[in-house]
Scaffold this motif. Structure first.
Motif, PDB file in Angstrom:
ATOM      1  N   ASP A 116       0.817  -1.215   0.000  1.00 41.37           N
ATOM      2  CA  ASP A 116       0.000   0.000   0.000  1.00 41.37           C
ATOM      3  C   ASP A 116       0.851   1.267   0.000  1.00 41.37           C
ATOM      4  N   GLY A 117       2.091   1.147   0.451  1.00 41.21           N
ATOM      5  CA  GLY A 117       2.955   2.326   0.499  1.00 41.21           C
ATOM      6  C   GLY A 117       4.389   1.945   0.788  1.00 41.21           C
ATOM      7  N   ILE A 118       5.297   2.880   0.499  1.00 43.01           N
ATOM      8  CA  ILE A 118       6.725   2.720   0.819  1.00 43.01           C
ATOM      9  C   ILE A 118       7.136   3.909   1.666  1.00 43.01           C
ATOM     10  N   LEU A 119       7.721   3.621   2.819  1.00 42.77           N
ATOM     11  CA  LEU A 119       8.211   4.665   3.716  1.00 42.77           C
ATOM     12  C   LEU A 119       9.729   4.749   3.580  1.00 42.77           C
ATOM     13  N   LEU A 120      10.215   5.932   3.202  1.00 39.13           N
ATOM     14  CA  LEU A 120      11.653   6.164   3.055  1.00 39.13           C
ATOM     15  C   LEU A 120      12.138   6.943   4.271  1.00 39.13           C
ATOM     16  N   ARG A 121      12.951   6.287   5.079  1.00 38.22           N
ATOM     17  CA  ARG A 121      13.415   6.880   6.338  1.00 38.22           C
ATOM     18  C   ARG A 121      14.842   7.403   6.252  1.00 38.22           C
ATOM     19  N   LYS A 122      15.651   6.866   5.342  1.00 36.16           N
ATOM     20  CA  LYS A 122      17.070   7.212   5.308  1.00 36.16           C
ATOM     21  C   LYS A 122      17.283   8.594   4.694  1.00 36.16           C
ATOM     22  N   ALA A 123      18.274   9.297   5.220  1.00 36.55           N
ATOM     23  CA  ALA A 123      18.592  10.623   4.690  1.00 36.55           C
ATOM     24  C   ALA A 123      19.000  10.549   3.221  1.00 36.55           C
ATOM     25  N   SER A 124      19.665   9.462   2.848  1.00 35.43           N
ATOM     26  CA  SER A 124      20.081   9.303   1.443  1.00 35.43           C
ATOM     27  C   SER A 124      18.870   9.196   0.524  1.00 35.43           C
ATOM     28  N   SER A 125      17.840   8.468   0.952  1.00 32.27           N
ATOM     29  CA  SER A 125      16.627   8.333   0.150  1.00 32.27           C
ATOM     30  C   SER A 125      15.877   9.657   0.063  1.00 32.27           C
ATOM     31  N   SER A 168      17.169  12.718   0.119  1.00 28.47           N
ATOM     32  CA  SER A 168      17.847  13.568  -0.868  1.00 28.47           C
ATOM     33  C   SER A 168      17.578  13.087  -2.285  1.00 28.47           C
ATOM     34  N   TRP A 169      17.607  11.772  -2.474  1.00 31.48           N
ATOM     35  CA  TRP A 169      17.372  11.195  -3.804  1.00 31.48           C
ATOM     36  C   TRP A 169      15.996  11.584  -4.341  1.00 31.48           C
ATOM     37  N   LEU A 170      14.968  11.453  -3.515  1.00 29.08           N
ATOM     38  CA  LEU A 170      13.603  11.629  -4.002  1.00 29.08           C
ATOM     39  C   LEU A 170      13.156  13.093  -4.008  1.00 29.08           C
ATOM     40  N   LEU A 215       9.623  10.158   3.943  1.00 32.36           N
ATOM     41  CA  LEU A 215       8.766  10.292   2.770  1.00 32.36           C
ATOM     42  C   LEU A 215       7.907   9.035   2.650  1.00 32.36           C
ATOM     43  N   LEU A 216       6.612   9.217   2.453  1.00 30.03           N
ATOM     44  CA  LEU A 216       5.691   8.102   2.264  1.00 30.03           C
ATOM     45  C   LEU A 216       5.092   8.216   0.869  1.00 30.03           C
ATOM     46  N   VAL A 217       5.258   7.160   0.084  1.00 25.41           N
ATOM     47  CA  VAL A 217       4.758   7.148  -1.291  1.00 25.41           C
ATOM     48  C   VAL A 217       3.695   6.075  -1.416  1.00 25.41           C
ATOM     49  N   THR A 218       2.517   6.464  -1.901  1.00 30.66           N
ATOM     50  CA  THR A 218       1.455   5.519  -2.239  1.00 30.66           C
ATOM     51  C   THR A 218       1.179   5.641  -3.738  1.00 30.66           C
ATOM     52  N   GLN A 219       0.237   4.854  -4.239  1.00 31.11           N
ATOM     53  CA  GLN A 219      -0.084   4.937  -5.656  1.00 31.11           C
ATOM     54  C   GLN A 219      -0.706   6.286  -6.020  1.00 31.11           C
ATOM     55  N   GLU A 220      -1.360   6.943  -5.058  1.00 31.91           N
ATOM     56  CA  GLU A 220      -2.057   8.191  -5.370  1.00 31.91           C
ATOM     57  C   GLU A 220      -1.350   9.435  -4.839  1.00 31.91           C
ATOM     58  N   HIS A 221      -0.574   9.297  -3.762  1.00 32.20           N
ATOM     59  CA  HIS A 221      -0.074  10.495  -3.088  1.00 32.20           C
ATOM     60  C   HIS A 221       1.403  10.332  -2.700  1.00 32.20           C
ATOM     61  N   ALA A 222       2.022  11.480  -2.409  1.00 32.24           N
ATOM     62  CA  ALA A 222       3.393  11.510  -1.891  1.00 32.24           C
ATOM     63  C   ALA A 222       3.406  12.448  -0.688  1.00 32.24           C
ATOM     64  N   TYR A 223       3.825  11.920   0.468  1.00 34.08           N
ATOM     65  CA  TYR A 223       3.768  12.664   1.719  1.00 34.08           C
ATOM     66  C   TYR A 223       5.176  12.905   2.263  1.00 34.08           C
ATOM     67  N   LEU A 224       5.352  14.086   2.869  1.00 35.80           N
ATOM     68  CA  LEU A 224       6.563  14.390   3.622  1.00 35.80           C
ATOM     69  C   LEU A 224       6.168  14.454   5.088  1.00 35.80           C
ATOM     70  N   VAL A 225       6.791  13.622   5.892  1.00 32.86           N
ATOM     71  CA  VAL A 225       6.442  13.487   7.304  1.00 32.86           C
ATOM     72  C   VAL A 225       7.547  14.118   8.138  1.00 32.86           C
ATOM     73  N   THR A 226       7.206  15.130   8.941  1.00 32.19           N
ATOM     74  CA  THR A 226       8.227  15.781   9.757  1.00 32.19           C
ATOM     75  C   THR A 226       7.574  16.375  11.004  1.00 32.19           C
ATOM     76  N   ASN A 227       8.382  17.074  11.796  1.00 34.41           N
ATOM     77  CA  ASN A 227       7.866  17.654  13.042  1.00 34.41           C
ATOM     78  C   ASN A 227       7.821  19.177  12.943  1.00 34.41           C
ATOM     79  N   ILE A 251       2.663  15.860   6.394  1.00 33.91           N
ATOM     80  CA  ILE A 251       2.108  15.249   7.602  1.00 33.91           C
ATOM     81  C   ILE A 251       2.951  15.756   8.769  1.00 33.91           C
ATOM     82  N   LEU A 252       2.318  16.505   9.647  1.00 34.94           N
ATOM     83  CA  LEU A 252       3.046  17.225  10.684  1.00 34.94           C
ATOM     84  C   LEU A 252       2.767  16.630  12.058  1.00 34.94           C
ATOM     85  N   GLN A 253       3.824  16.517  12.857  1.00 31.10           N
ATOM     86  CA  GLN A 253       3.695  16.018  14.229  1.00 31.10           C
ATOM     87  C   GLN A 253       4.349  17.003  15.176  1.00 31.10           C
TER      88      GLN A 253
END
Length: 362
Positions: free
Chosen positions: A21-30, A32-34, A53-65, A86-88
């Protein structure tokens, strides 16, 4: 398709292939890449930044604080790239990401309990550089080569390894490059350790400077050695043998070949020079990009060399080493971290002369 859209498309293809359903990219290298070279790094000692970064088929999210969000929005303008935020609250233990993805099948670029481990698949995607990334890599390589030259030509007997490391760091940071790896050894420490962090030891005659520099998330690697006074015959022989192995590695890195095939050529080159077991004392390198090595090549590696990949091979024979970053092209390779004022050794491989850095004698 632009750079980011193409990468999102590739990730969505991977999503479909893995039934996720989605791919979560947690690494700093990923990150920068994306994001086309943006940075989530605050603590350079960590592989993870302050955003995912969270990528789904429909959306791309940036998750931070709430600490990091103003910078991402105001300076990096991440919303212009299409990211939904997506803010926390930094003080909250409740993660809106966890709430949103409850029950989802997720993959990750880092081994994580409950997630499908896609770290190697994503490293392979990161390793194939777009034309825009290749141009950025050339810029970073030039800056790192300039920094290495500035530091190396400033080295003098009596300097401590700490001082040499500081000079190299200053030369990098002054050019906007993060020196994420600095290994400095002098005299007998070059013969004893393949990975020598700097110490208080002072230089007498022989110094090795190793750098992995990062800018736009891209990492390039290079090594240079300096000797004060006439180079001893034994070091000279080893240096030429190491340069030969390096030249073989560069020549062997051709599109379509497996990394296992390239690695086999490297081990045969060690044998040809009369140092058959030296390759066992340290890894020989592999594809570069957003990590110093996206993965390490071995005899068993089945991945194929692809045009647009960067490679950093680092053969060593006890007391010597040879390392630069190259870009693979359909017609051959481009050495990106050459230092024009540096002395070279000319190695003939299949009728072609390949220049590798010699030990600088002062």
């Amino acid at each position: 398709m632009d750079e980011i859209a193409l990468k999102l498309s590739n990730l969505r293809t991977l999503l479909a292939q893995c039934g996720l359903d989605g791919i979560l990219l947690r690494k700093a290298s990923s990150f920068s890449w994306l994001t086309g070279g943006l940075s989530s790094v605050i603590n350079t000692a960590s592989s993870f930044g302050e955003a995912s970064l969270l990528v789904t088929q429909e959306h791309a999210y940036l998750v931070t604080n709430t600490i990091e969000a103003p910078r991402f929005l105001e300076e990096d303008r991440v919303e212009n790239q299409g990211w939904k935020i997506i803010l926390q609250d930094w003080f909250s233990s409740e993660s809106p990401l966890n709430t949103m993805t409850r029950g989802w099948r997720l993959g990750s670029d880092f081994p994580t309990p409950g997630f499908t481990d896609l770290s190697l698949e994503i490293a392979r995607l990161r390793s194939i550089l777009s034309p825009e990334e290749q141009n950025r890599l050339r810029e970073v390589s030039s800056l790192c080569a300039q920094a290495m030259a500035e530091a190396a030509f400033a080295v003098r007997p009596g300097m401590s390894e700490y001082e040499i490391s500081a000079v190299l760091a200053h030369a990098c940071l002054n050019r906007g490059v993060e020196p994420i790896v600095r290994l400095i050894a002098t005299d007998e420490r070059i013969f004893r350790y393949r990975h020598p962090p700097a110490t208080s030891k002072t230089l007498q005659r022989y110094a090795m400077l190793v750098l992995c520099g990062r800018k736009y998330g891209l990492v390039v690697s290079l090594t240079r050695l300096i000797h004060f006074g006439k180079l001893p015959d034994e070091i000279q022989r080893k240096a030429r043998a190491t340069a030969y192995v390096d030249a073989i590695a560069l020549s062997a890195t051709r599109t379509g070949r497996t990394l296992g095939d390239v690695f086999k050529d490297i081990t045969l080159a060690y044998e040809t020079t009369g140092y058959p077991d030296e390759w066992k004392l340290h890894h020989q390198g592999g594809p570069a990009g957003y990590e110093p090595r996206e993965w390490i090549a071995t005899l068993e590696s089945q991945e194929r060399v692809v045009s647009g990949q960067a490679y950093a091979w680092n053969p060593s024979i006890t007391g010597t080493k040879s390392e630069d970053t190259i870009l693979v092209k359909e017609e051959g390779f481009e050495i990106l971290t050459e230092i024009s004022a540096w002395p070279t050794l000319e190695i003939e491989v299949s009728g072609t002369l390949i220049r590798r850095p010699a030990i600088l004698e002062i």
